[in-house]
Design a protein around this motif. Sequence first.
Motif, PDB file in Angstrom:
ATOM      1  N   ASN A  68       0.833  -1.214   0.000  1.00 54.57           N
ATOM      2  CA  ASN A  68       0.000   0.000   0.000  1.00 54.57           C
ATOM      3  C   ASN A  68       0.863   1.258   0.000  1.00 54.57           C
ATOM      4  N   ILE A 119      -1.574  -2.572  -9.172  1.00 57.17           N
ATOM      5  CA  ILE A 119      -2.223  -3.705  -8.519  1.00 57.17           C
ATOM      6  C   ILE A 119      -1.740  -5.019  -9.151  1.00 57.17           C
ATOM      7  N   LEU A 140      -4.189  -8.204  -0.558  1.00 52.50           N
ATOM      8  CA  LEU A 140      -4.631  -7.149  -1.476  1.00 52.50           C
ATOM      9  C   LEU A 140      -6.063  -6.687  -1.219  1.00 52.50           C
TER      10      LEU A 140
END
Length: 164
Positions: A68, A119, A140
Motif C-alpha cells: 500500500n 495492482i 490485497l
Amino acid sequence: MDKELEHQFVSKLERHQNIAHKICRLYTHDRESHNDLFQEITIQLWKAYPKFRGDAKFSTWMYRVALNTAITLYRKKKRGIATQDFDTVHFKIKAEEYNDETEQQLGLMYNAIKELNDIEKALVFLYLEDKNYKEISETLGISEVNARVKMNRIKTKLKSVLNP
C-alpha cells in the motif's frame, strides 16, 4: 511506546526486511528511490505496528502495509521526475565463468512486470513469492476468485509482452 514493543517490531522487521526490499525493487528504478521507499515503508510499518493484532501472520500484514505504501508513492511519483533505471546502477560480482543468461531473463521479466499497473505488479509479486491465492486475496483486499482471474489475465499479458 514501550521498549518491549519496540524490540518486537525491530526483531520482526529485521527477520522480514527482504519483503520490503523486494517491493522496493519492483516499484523503483534507482538506489536512492529504493532507499527512500524502504525508509517510508519502515515508517509506515512502525506507525501501524501498535494496531497489529496478530490476526494474520506478521509477514502477510507487512506485505499489505508495504505494498500500500509503495502503490501510494508510486502513483504520486508517476507525476514526478523520471529516474535512472535500477539495472544500470546495481553492481554485479562476476565469477570466472560467469553466465548472465539467467540475469538477462530476470531483467526481461522485471521489465515486463514494470509495464503492468500497480495492482497487477503487487499480485505478480505475491504470486512469485509463493503466496497462495488465499494469502494474496487477504493481502490485497480482494476475493480469492478475483485474485485467480486477475492472475490468469496477467499471465496472458506477460506472455504476450515476453513473446511478441
